[in-house]
Design a protein around this motif. Structure first.
Motif, PDB file in Angstrom:
ATOM      1  N   ALA A 291      -4.879   4.741 -10.428  1.00 14.05           N
ATOM      2  CA  ALA A 291      -5.814   4.016  -9.553  1.00 14.05           C
ATOM      3  C   ALA A 291      -7.131   3.688 -10.251  1.00 14.05           C
ATOM      4  O   ALA A 291      -7.786   2.694  -9.930  1.00 14.05           O
ATOM      5  N   ALA A 292      -7.492   4.522 -11.230  1.00 10.30           N
ATOM      6  CA  ALA A 292      -8.752   4.289 -11.954  1.00 10.30           C
ATOM      7  C   ALA A 292      -8.733   2.926 -12.647  1.00 10.30           C
ATOM      8  O   ALA A 292      -9.791   2.332 -12.877  1.00 10.30           O
TER       9      ALA A 292
ATOM     10  N   CYS B 298       1.543   1.160  -3.379  1.00 13.15           N
ATOM     11  CA  CYS B 298       0.515   0.191  -3.766  1.00 13.15           C
ATOM     12  C   CYS B 298      -0.894   0.646  -3.342  1.00 13.15           C
ATOM     13  O   CYS B 298      -1.058   1.259  -2.287  1.00 13.15           O
ATOM     14  N   ILE B 299      -1.859   0.366  -4.189  1.00 11.36           N
ATOM     15  CA  ILE B 299      -3.282   0.580  -3.836  1.00 11.36           C
ATOM     16  C   ILE B 299      -4.004  -0.751  -4.040  1.00 11.36           C
ATOM     17  O   ILE B 299      -3.836  -1.397  -5.078  1.00 11.36           O
ATOM     18  N   CYS B 300      -4.786  -1.152  -3.045  1.00 12.64           N
ATOM     19  CA  CYS B 300      -5.544  -2.411  -3.113  1.00 12.64           C
ATOM     20  C   CYS B 300      -7.027  -2.114  -2.914  1.00 12.64           C
ATOM     21  O   CYS B 300      -7.376  -1.180  -2.189  1.00 12.64           O
ATOM     22  N   THR B 301      -7.861  -2.940  -3.494  1.00  7.70           N
ATOM     23  CA  THR B 301      -9.306  -2.743  -3.303  1.00  7.70           C
ATOM     24  C   THR B 301     -10.048  -4.072  -3.423  1.00  7.70           C
ATOM     25  O   THR B 301      -9.481  -5.051  -3.918  1.00  7.70           O
TER      26      THR B 301
ATOM     27  N   ALA C 115      -8.351  -6.500  -6.299  1.00  7.16           N
ATOM     28  CA  ALA C 115      -7.303  -6.111  -7.254  1.00  7.16           C
ATOM     29  C   ALA C 115      -6.336  -5.182  -6.546  1.00  7.16           C
ATOM     30  O   ALA C 115      -6.712  -4.489  -5.598  1.00  7.16           O
ATOM     31  N   SER C 116      -5.096  -5.196  -7.011  1.00  6.30           N
ATOM     32  CA  SER C 116      -4.173  -4.185  -6.502  1.00  6.30           C
ATOM     33  C   SER C 116      -3.260  -3.731  -7.631  1.00  6.30           C
ATOM     34  O   SER C 116      -3.113  -4.417  -8.652  1.00  6.30           O
ATOM     35  N   ILE C 117      -2.697  -2.552  -7.440  1.00 10.69           N
ATOM     36  CA  ILE C 117      -1.839  -1.955  -8.457  1.00 10.69           C
ATOM     37  C   ILE C 117      -0.632  -1.376  -7.725  1.00 10.69           C
ATOM     38  O   ILE C 117      -0.779  -0.856  -6.619  1.00 10.69           O
TER      39      ILE C 117
ATOM     40  N   GLN D  29      -1.576  -9.741   1.176  1.00  9.16           N
ATOM     41  CA  GLN D  29      -1.012 -10.534   0.079  1.00  9.16           C
ATOM     42  C   GLN D  29      -0.177  -9.669  -0.871  1.00  9.16           C
ATOM     43  O   GLN D  29       0.867 -10.094  -1.361  1.00  9.16           O
ATOM     44  N   SER D  30      -0.623  -8.440  -1.117  1.00  2.77           N
ATOM     45  CA  SER D  30       0.133  -7.522  -1.984  1.00  2.77           C
ATOM     46  C   SER D  30       1.459  -7.175  -1.312  1.00  2.77           C
ATOM     47  O   SER D  30       2.501  -7.107  -1.962  1.00  2.77           O
ATOM     48  N   ASP D  31       1.390  -6.964  -0.003  1.00  4.45           N
ATOM     49  CA  ASP D  31       2.577  -6.636   0.781  1.00  4.45           C
ATOM     50  C   ASP D  31       3.623  -7.751   0.659  1.00  4.45           C
ATOM     51  O   ASP D  31       4.806  -7.497   0.463  1.00  4.45           O
TER      52      ASP D  31
END
Lengths: 204, 216
Positions: free
Chosen positions: A163-164, A81-84, A55-57, A122-124
């Motif tokens: 991010a939570a 962006c934060i991805c995990t 997931a990313s936000i 992919q988010s990038d």
């Protein structure tokens, strides 16, 4: 309070076999991966269907909404962006290490690193496309801890994003949990610069 | 199966990374009431040494090393209760206190080094990750350790390695323990600058340096 935030969850993660082998220690690829390592790689890969929760936000804000750090200078907009890949894979690594299954843990750790990087790539791409839609020039992506952007700037990123919502938190020493997470920013500029990508905006 | 055959197969099983075989042979050695320290020295240790040689030659890579270390650990798990029953302590090349420094939760690299050291005959006390700096010294003192190994994966947390060395000096314990450092941002220059006794670029190099420091 957060600005407009978007979440992405529909990632398809694919692996580059050579990179995985390099990550687990095959600096130059041996002619053949022998048993039992070969089977271990196959078996750990099979677990990914239920261990990966990518997931990313992200948010895209104007320069004035940033903390005006030097690295945002001249940017018209900034994408944060934060991805995990979620916490499950790391839990499995911990279990494996407790069971003296270090090779499996090493393989799964490499697969996790590669998956997190793939989610970031992919988010990038999505964010670079957004820049082009805005008729702006996207920079490359940069993460805190590299160059002039101190690791402590993670705190700024985490102030900008909930991010939570994707299960990521920041430790006091600015490390992300789950560890297989990536945070970054992309500056969107009005003009093409040395630091921007080659592709021109859609409307030029 | 006679003793010579058992010892030979033990080494082979370690080299091949065959866990079931290494453990089965440990049980066979117990059943035949063999001298267990001899079993370790002449059976398993030559295997782990061979693995090290194959790594040096570029024939083995990290996964093979780690699999062999797992085999060694598995065999020791079988042998240890018997050694304790007989009140024999397994030979140790030295006692190592290892952990990832405070503020840093990375642990896989540190665990790989711990496994490789244990497989190569060191007694390893693993404090885990995010370990308070003073705990490294307290534990080393309490356990009468020989080595303190400090892992750090971030440029911010690697400063903890420097602090531990400074704390040892403040407590007049400089030189009492050999301090080894490792982790992605660490290099030989850093190790030299902070006064560490060694830097392990990877798990096998860490073993090589630790052995060198005990004169092997």
């Amino acid at each position: 309070m957060f600005g407009p935030v978007e979440k992405i969850e529909n990632f398809t993660v694919e692996f580059d076999e050579k990179r995985i082998l390099r990550l687990i220690g095959y600096k130059k690829r041996p002619t053949e991966i022998k048993e039992p390592i070969k089977s271990l790689i196959t078996e750990e890969k099979e677990k990914l269907d239920y261990l990966l929760h990518p997931a990313s936000i992200y948010t895209i804000v104007g320069y004035d909404e940033t903390n005006k750090h030097l690295i945002f200078k001249d940017a018209e907009k900034v994408a944060i962006c934060i991805c995990t890949i979620g916490p499950e894979l790391e839990r499995e690594i911990k279990k494996l290490m407790e069971k003296n299954e270090m090779t499996r843990a090493l393989i799964l750790d490499a697969l996790g690193s590669e998956a997190a990087e793939e989610v970031a790539i992919q988010s990038d791409r999505i964010l670079a496309e957004k820049a082009r839609e805005m008729n702006l020039w996207p920079s490359k992506r940069f993460s805190p801890g590299y160059g002039k952007w101190d690791i402590k700037e993670q705190r700024f990123i985490f102030r900008m994003l909930p991010a939570a919502d994707i299960g990521v938190r920041l430790t006091e020493s600015c490390m992300m949990v789950p560890r297989k997470s990536v945070s970054f920013r992309i500056n969107f500029y009005k003009e093409q610069k040395l630091s921007t990508r080659r592709h021109s905006p859609k409307v030029s | 199966m006679n003793k010579e055959e058992i010892l030979k197969r033990m080494g082979k099983a370690i080299v091949e990374g065959n866990k079931d075989e290494t453990e089965a042979l440990a049980n066979e050695a117990i059943k035949q009431r063999l001298d267990l320290n001899e079993v370790i020295d002449k059976g398993y240790v030559p295997g782990i040494e061979k693995v090290g040689e194959l790594w040096e030659k570029g024939e083995y890579f990290l996964p093979e090393l780690i699999t062999s270390a797992e085999c060694m650990k598995g065999a020791m798990r079988v042998l240890q209760p018997e050694l304790e029953k007989a009140q024999i302590s397994a030979k140790s090349k030295g006692k190592v206190v290892i952990g990832t420094v405070e503020g840093d939760i990375h642990d896989i690299g540190k665990n790989l080094v711990a496994s490789m050291l244990a497989a190569n005959g060191f007694q390893v006390i693993d404090l885990g990750a995010d370990v308070k700096l003073e705990k490294f010294i307290e534990k080393a003192e309490a356990e009468n350790a020989d080595f303190i190994c400090l892992s750090a994966l971030l440029t911010t947390t690697m400063l903890g390695q420097k602090k531990v060395i400074e704390m040892l000096k403040e407590k007049n314990l400089a030189g009492r323990y050999k301090v080894l450092v490792g982790g992605a941002p660490v290099n030989q220059q850093w190790a030299d600058d902070i006064g560490a006794n060694g830097y392990g670029e990877n798990a096998m190099v860490a073993v090589r340096i630790t052995k060198k420091l005990i004169g092997e």
